[in-house]
Motif scaffolding. Structure first.
Motif: not given
Length: 123
Positions: A32-47
């Motif tokens: 099972y591979g895992l990752a973190w992404f984030r989404q800042g205000p007004g931004k697209e989700r990014s790796f």
């Protein structure tokens, strides 16, 4: 389907540290591979970072390299993201993502997602 739950977000001053956790349930962590992404205000989700399911292999976005560390404990079905030297531009909702046989930077690779945890870095 694996359920993922993030924790550890909060408000921190620039230069500070936070440790995010992702707890998995409802399935095996094997392969099972895992990752973190984030989404800042007004931004697209990014790796942000990814970790292989069996090899000690990790990959980071350039913007966090050297400041963030991703790790996993397969015995406890948990993943962590240690975030140091935080900057205001790190402010975002952070998402845990997972998928069987998955290791990569594209969100489309990951089938399972947590609800997200807010990280706010003040200047």
């Amino acid at each position: 389907q694996v359920q993922l739950v993030e924790s550890g977000g909060g408000l921190v001053q620039a230069g500070g540290s936070l440790r995010l956790s992702c707890a998995a349930s409802g399935g095996t962590f094997k392969n099972y591979g895992l990752a973190w992404f984030r989404q800042g205000p007004g931004k697209e989700r990014s790796f942000v970072a990814a970790i292989h399911w069996s090899e000690p292999t990790t990959y980071y976005a350039d913007s966090v390299k050297g400041r963030f560390t991703i790790s996993r404990d397969n015995a406890k079905n948990t993943m962590h993201l240690q975030m140091n030297s935080l900057k205001p531009e790190d402010t975002a909702v952070y998402f845990c993502a997972g998928g069987f046989g998955t290791y990569g930077i594209r969100p489309q690779f990951y089938l399972d997602w947590g609800q997200g945890t807010q990280v706010t870095v003040s200047s």
